[in-house]
Motif scaffolding. Structure first.
Motif, short mmCIF file in Angstrom:
data_model
loop_
_atom_site.label_atom_id
_atom_site.label_comp_id
_atom_site.label_asym_id
_atom_site.label_seq_id
_atom_site.Cartn_x
_atom_site.Cartn_y
_atom_site.Cartn_z
N ARG A 13 15.35 85.46 -40.83
CA ARG A 13 16.22 84.35 -41.25
C ARG A 13 17.58 84.90 -41.70
O ARG A 13 18.63 84.36 -41.34
CB ARG A 13 15.57 83.56 -42.37
N ASP A 17 21.11 84.19 -39.85
CA ASP A 17 22.21 83.56 -40.58
C ASP A 17 23.50 84.35 -40.40
O ASP A 17 24.58 83.78 -40.26
CB ASP A 17 21.89 83.45 -42.08
N TYR A 50 8.61 83.96 -35.29
CA TYR A 50 9.75 84.04 -36.20
C TYR A 50 11.02 83.36 -35.69
O TYR A 50 11.32 82.26 -36.16
CB TYR A 50 9.97 85.50 -36.62
N ILE A 54 12.12 79.44 -36.70
CA ILE A 54 13.33 79.21 -37.50
C ILE A 54 14.26 78.24 -36.77
O ILE A 54 14.77 77.29 -37.37
CB ILE A 54 14.05 80.54 -37.82
N GLU A 58 15.36 74.43 -38.03
CA GLU A 58 16.77 74.05 -38.14
C GLU A 58 17.06 72.82 -37.29
O GLU A 58 17.80 71.92 -37.71
CB GLU A 58 17.67 75.21 -37.73
#
Length: 129
Positions: A13, A17, A50, A54, A58
């Protein structure tokens, strides 16, 4: 559903980001170098558990994801339209059967078979109705 490691999830994550367009291959290599548990995963397992999850979270948070309309028609016919088309095809086939049984001589049968394309056209037209 496969379990995920919170340490790997936090790492992925954070990396996503920082760099949202990071390729999975590069992310996988970084995760293997940073977190011991990531070495036990294949790239396919890693991606499914993973980065993909994610991105899905989102997307759902942004209002994307699955359609909320249940039972939405996607080009399907209603029951009434299907019944009408079925009746029209049945009528076209019965017309063919009637003409076939009315053929007394061989020449009548040959003429009927020469017009088979007309019957096929009628059936196709009826099926689209």
């Amino acid at each position: 559903m496969a379990e995920h490691n919170e340490e790997i999830m936090a790492f992925v994550r954070k990396e996503m980001d920082k760099n949202p367009g990071i390729p999975t291959k590069e992310l996988y290599a970084r995760a293997q170098a940073a977190v011991k548990a990531a070495k036990d995963l294949t790239m396919r397992q890693f991606h499914a558990r993973y980065p993909l999850q994610i991105k899905r979270q989102e997307s759902l948070a942004a209002g994307g994801g699955r359609s909320r309309r249940r039972g939405a028609r996607r080009g399907r016919r209603s029951a009434a339209a299907t019944a009408a088309a079925r009746a029209a095809v049945r009528t076209a086939l019965l017309k063919f059967a009637t003409d076939l049984s009315a053929a007394d001589e061989r020449k009548d049968l040959v003429q009927l078979m020469a017009r088979i394309d007309d019957y096929v056209d009628n059936i196709l037209k009826a099926a689209k109705a």
